[in-house]
Design a protein around this motif. Structure first.
Motif, PDB file in Angstrom:
ATOM      1  N   PRO A 117       1.244  -1.380  -0.183  1.00  0.00           N
ATOM      2  CA  PRO A 117       0.178  -0.692   0.135  1.00  0.00           C
ATOM      3  C   PRO A 117       0.965   1.454   0.212  1.00  0.00           C
ATOM      4  CG  PRO A 117       0.203  -1.116   2.106  1.00  0.00           C
ATOM      5  CD  PRO A 117       1.190  -1.538   1.344  1.00  0.00           C
ATOM      6  N   HIS A 118       2.512   1.233   0.260  1.00  0.00           N
ATOM      7  CA  HIS A 118       3.209   2.085  -0.681  1.00  0.00           C
ATOM      8  C   HIS A 118       2.388   3.737   0.806  1.00  0.00           C
ATOM      9  CE1 HIS A 118       3.787   1.112  -4.461  1.00  0.00           C
ATOM     10  NE2 HIS A 118       3.718   0.511  -3.508  1.00  0.00           N
ATOM     11  N   GLY A 119       2.178   3.028   2.052  1.00  0.00           N
ATOM     12  CA  GLY A 119       2.523   3.689   2.777  1.00  0.00           C
ATOM     13  C   GLY A 119       1.074   4.917   3.075  1.00  0.00           C
ATOM     14  N   ARG A 120       0.082   4.701   2.467  1.00  0.00           N
ATOM     15  CA  ARG A 120      -0.658   5.664   1.776  1.00  0.00           C
ATOM     16  C   ARG A 120      -1.701   5.349   3.171  1.00  0.00           C
ATOM     17  NH1 ARG A 120      -0.711   3.453  -3.686  1.00  0.00           N
ATOM     18  NH2 ARG A 120       0.385   4.600  -5.717  1.00  0.00           N
ATOM     19  N   VAL A 121      -1.923   4.487   3.706  1.00  0.00           N
ATOM     20  CA  VAL A 121      -2.837   4.215   4.724  1.00  0.00           C
ATOM     21  C   VAL A 121      -2.253   4.297   6.002  1.00  0.00           C
ATOM     22  CG1 VAL A 121      -4.117   2.752   6.503  1.00  0.00           C
ATOM     23  CG2 VAL A 121      -3.269   1.984   3.723  1.00  0.00           C
ATOM     24  N   ILE A 122      -0.686   5.221   6.303  1.00  0.00           N
ATOM     25  CA  ILE A 122      -0.028   5.479   7.599  1.00  0.00           C
ATOM     26  C   ILE A 122       0.277   6.627   7.587  1.00  0.00           C
ATOM     27  CG2 ILE A 122       1.591   4.906   9.088  1.00  0.00           C
ATOM     28  CD1 ILE A 122       1.852   2.116   8.372  1.00  0.00           C
ATOM     29  N   LEU A 123       0.757   6.726   6.320  1.00  0.00           N
ATOM     30  CA  LEU A 123       1.214   8.411   6.026  1.00  0.00           C
ATOM     31  C   LEU A 123       0.304   9.638   6.284  1.00  0.00           C
ATOM     32  CD1 LEU A 123       3.276   8.690   3.025  1.00  0.00           C
ATOM     33  CD2 LEU A 123       4.024   9.184   5.899  1.00  0.00           C
ATOM     34  N   PRO A 124      -0.927   9.632   6.047  1.00  0.00           N
ATOM     35  CA  PRO A 124      -2.151  10.683   6.011  1.00  0.00           C
ATOM     36  C   PRO A 124      -2.297  10.739   7.814  1.00  0.00           C
ATOM     37  CG  PRO A 124      -2.672   9.155   3.979  1.00  0.00           C
ATOM     38  CD  PRO A 124      -1.861   8.053   5.048  1.00  0.00           C
ATOM     39  N   ILE A 125      -2.896   9.521   8.310  1.00  0.00           N
ATOM     40  CA  ILE A 125      -2.172   9.689  10.175  1.00  0.00           C
ATOM     41  C   ILE A 125      -1.422  10.659  10.289  1.00  0.00           C
ATOM     42  CG2 ILE A 125      -2.921   8.301  11.883  1.00  0.00           C
ATOM     43  CD1 ILE A 125      -3.793   6.155  10.545  1.00  0.00           C
ATOM     44  N   ILE A 126       0.128   9.970   9.821  1.00  0.00           N
ATOM     45  CA  ILE A 126       0.628  11.033  10.704  1.00  0.00           C
ATOM     46  C   ILE A 126       1.563  12.677  10.566  1.00  0.00           C
ATOM     47  CG2 ILE A 126       3.428  10.839  10.451  1.00  0.00           C
ATOM     48  CD1 ILE A 126       3.677   8.535   9.289  1.00  0.00           C
ATOM     49  N   MET A 127       0.495  12.480   8.821  1.00  0.00           N
ATOM     50  CA  MET A 127       0.759  14.417   8.611  1.00  0.00           C
ATOM     51  C   MET A 127      -0.350  14.516   9.099  1.00  0.00           C
ATOM     52  SD  MET A 127       3.500  15.268   6.587  1.00  0.00           S
ATOM     53  CE  MET A 127       2.833  16.433   5.970  1.00  0.00           C
ATOM     54  N   GLU A 128      -1.309  13.787   9.640  1.00  0.00           N
ATOM     55  CA  GLU A 128      -3.083  15.193   9.822  1.00  0.00           C
ATOM     56  C   GLU A 128      -2.480  15.051  11.719  1.00  0.00           C
ATOM     57  OE1 GLU A 128      -6.430  16.346  10.346  1.00  0.00           O
ATOM     58  OE2 GLU A 128      -5.172  15.390   8.582  1.00  0.00           O
ATOM     59  N   ARG A 129      -1.691  14.332  12.204  1.00  0.00           N
ATOM     60  CA  ARG A 129      -1.099  14.738  13.280  1.00  0.00           C
ATOM     61  C   ARG A 129       0.019  16.081  13.679  1.00  0.00           C
ATOM     62  NH1 ARG A 129      -2.174  10.601  17.445  1.00  0.00           N
ATOM     63  NH2 ARG A 129      -4.103   9.697  17.036  1.00  0.00           N
ATOM     64  N   LEU A 130       1.177  15.374  12.869  1.00  0.00           N
ATOM     65  CA  LEU A 130       2.275  16.388  12.429  1.00  0.00           C
ATOM     66  C   LEU A 130       1.447  18.116  12.430  1.00  0.00           C
ATOM     67  CD1 LEU A 130       4.864  14.900  10.805  1.00  0.00           C
ATOM     68  CD2 LEU A 130       4.947  14.743  12.503  1.00  0.00           C
ATOM     69  N   GLU A 131       0.945  18.203  11.199  1.00  0.00           N
ATOM     70  CA  GLU A 131       0.287  20.029  10.599  1.00  0.00           C
ATOM     71  C   GLU A 131      -0.281  19.995  11.931  1.00  0.00           C
ATOM     72  OE1 GLU A 131      -1.705  19.119   7.751  1.00  0.00           O
ATOM     73  OE2 GLU A 131      -0.096  18.360   5.652  1.00  0.00           O
ATOM     74  N   ILE A 158       5.719  25.669   8.174  1.00  0.00           N
ATOM     75  CA  ILE A 158       6.825  25.487   7.182  1.00  0.00           C
ATOM     76  C   ILE A 158       5.971  25.247   6.285  1.00  0.00           C
ATOM     77  CG2 ILE A 158       8.733  25.748   8.427  1.00  0.00           C
ATOM     78  CD1 ILE A 158       8.131  22.448   8.776  1.00  0.00           C
ATOM     79  N   ARG A 159       4.976  25.198   5.645  1.00  0.00           N
ATOM     80  CA  ARG A 159       3.193  24.776   4.973  1.00  0.00           C
ATOM     81  C   ARG A 159       4.186  24.732   3.371  1.00  0.00           C
ATOM     82  NH1 ARG A 159      -1.489  24.416   6.680  1.00  0.00           N
ATOM     83  NH2 ARG A 159      -2.071  25.655   8.495  1.00  0.00           N
ATOM     84  N   PHE A 170       0.982  20.857  14.421  1.00  0.00           N
ATOM     85  CA  PHE A 170       2.181  21.343  15.360  1.00  0.00           C
ATOM     86  C   PHE A 170       2.233  22.909  15.004  1.00  0.00           C
ATOM     87  CE2 PHE A 170       3.225  17.300  16.207  1.00  0.00           C
ATOM     88  CZ  PHE A 170       2.895  17.353  17.675  1.00  0.00           C
ATOM     89  N   PRO A 171       2.019  24.018  16.332  1.00  0.00           N
ATOM     90  CA  PRO A 171       2.711  25.105  15.438  1.00  0.00           C
ATOM     91  C   PRO A 171       3.484  25.257  14.349  1.00  0.00           C
ATOM     92  CG  PRO A 171       2.354  25.376  17.202  1.00  0.00           C
ATOM     93  CD  PRO A 171       2.505  23.935  17.649  1.00  0.00           C
ATOM     94  N   PHE A 172       4.961  24.036  14.346  1.00  0.00           N
ATOM     95  CA  PHE A 172       6.267  24.948  13.721  1.00  0.00           C
ATOM     96  C   PHE A 172       6.208  23.910  12.160  1.00  0.00           C
ATOM     97  CE2 PHE A 172       6.863  20.254  15.135  1.00  0.00           C
ATOM     98  CZ  PHE A 172       7.157  20.057  13.770  1.00  0.00           C
TER      99      PHE A 172
END
Length: 315
Positions: free
Chosen positions: A230-244, A252-253, A246-248
């Motif tokens: 699945p090339h990380g398409r399942v996990i990466l959205p969760i990671i990015m949703e959490r990371l975004e 750096i959008r 954070f104020p920092f």
């Protein structure tokens, strides 16, 4: 310089292919993205060295390490059935750099319909090339069949992506991030069978232990198409949703896209060889499990000398 051991067989696997870890090491070796940068002339020299070694004509002064590296280059760039050089995009060694760029872009540019359409079209074009390049070479497919498969898969991906994109406008943001994965999964359900339709219709070429062709079997077909990562398409959205959150990250959008590409590369570096290693590339099947007509034909010609048949599963 290390000497070549007596009886050295360049085609013998370096790792035990009956175990997952052995196959994983094998595919980590041949999917090494660094081989994409190897010049065409060096690939041709590697092929000549491998073929010379098979014929017992090893150049004087050659070491075992040189032969193993030549075999690595050969496996990464030449088709296991036909021995022909594969196009760069279709090689498994290109899956990490090509896949990380495409997956990163699909996960980053998912908010507007034009962006979804464009990146799904690019991704399906990439997938079609990979599936065609890694098909079973003993089952040729016409340009018309390739065109039908490509158009059907691309249409499926676009319809799924656009439909879900519109449906998730009022849904939680995380669901919208998963739209590219759903579209790719739906398209692959069409793309892979269409690109491998000759194998579905006529069966896969089966051979004896010495690679002598015995016929075509549809029974082996169920084992002949691999499961894709699945090339990380399942996990990466969760990671990015959490990371975004954070104020920092909000400051750096402009770097969100490159960050997703790098994260995709990290996932693909291990997920592509892991998916390829799920099953052996050269599979065996008991003669008793074949179709009655093919089994009788093999027994009539070879008696009880062929208890098992072998076939290339493809990638």
């Amino acid at each position: 310089m290390a000497t070549i051991p007596l009886g050295f067989n360049i085609d013998a696997p370096r790792w035990d292919q009956s175990t997952f870890m052995g196959r994983l090491k094998h595919f980590l070796n041949i999917t090494d993205p660094r081989t994409v940068l190897v010049p065409e002339e060096e690939l041709d020299r590697a092929k000549a060295l491998v073929e010379g070694c098979r014929a017992g004509l090893v150049p004087p002064g050659s070491s075992q390490e040189q032969l193993l590296y030549a075999k690595k280059l050969y496996d990464s760039a030449f088709h296991p059935d036909s021995g022909e050089k594969m196009n760069l995009i279709g090689r498994m060694s290109f899956q990490v750099p090509g896949g990380m760029a495409l997956t990163g872009c699909m996960l980053q540019f998912y908010r507007t319909v034009p962006a979804v359409v464009f990146w799904q079209w690019v991704n399906q074009s990439f997938n079609a090339i990979v599936n065609y390049t890694n098909r079973n070479a003993a089952s040729p497919i016409s340009l018309r069949q390739i065109g039908v498969a490509y158009v059907t898969a691309t249409s499926t991906a676009l319809a799924t992506a656009v439909g879900l994109n519109l449906y998730t406008k009022r849904a939680p943001p995380l669901l919208a991030r998963w739209v590219p994965f759903a579209a790719v999964a739906a398209a692959n359900c069409v793309n892979i069978p269409m690109m491998r339709q000759q194998e579905i219709i006529n069966g896969i070429t089966v051979t004896d232990r010495d690679n002598n062709e015995l016929g075509h079997s549809r029974v082996s077909l169920g084992m002949g198409v691999r499961i894709g990562a699945p090339h990380g398409r399942v996990i990466l959205p969760i990671i990015m949703e959490r990371l975004e959150k954070f104020p920092f990250m909000q400051r750096i959008r402009v770097l969100h896209g490159p960050l997703q590409v790098l994260l995709c590369g990290g996932f693909l570096l291990f997920m592509v060889p892991a998916a390829c290693a799920l099953f052996p590339q050269r599979c065996s099947l008991a003669l008793a499990d074949l179709e009655l007509e093919l089994r009788d034909s093999i027994v009539a010609k070879h008696g009880d000398k062929v208890p098992y048949v072998y076939f290339n599963k493809g990638l």
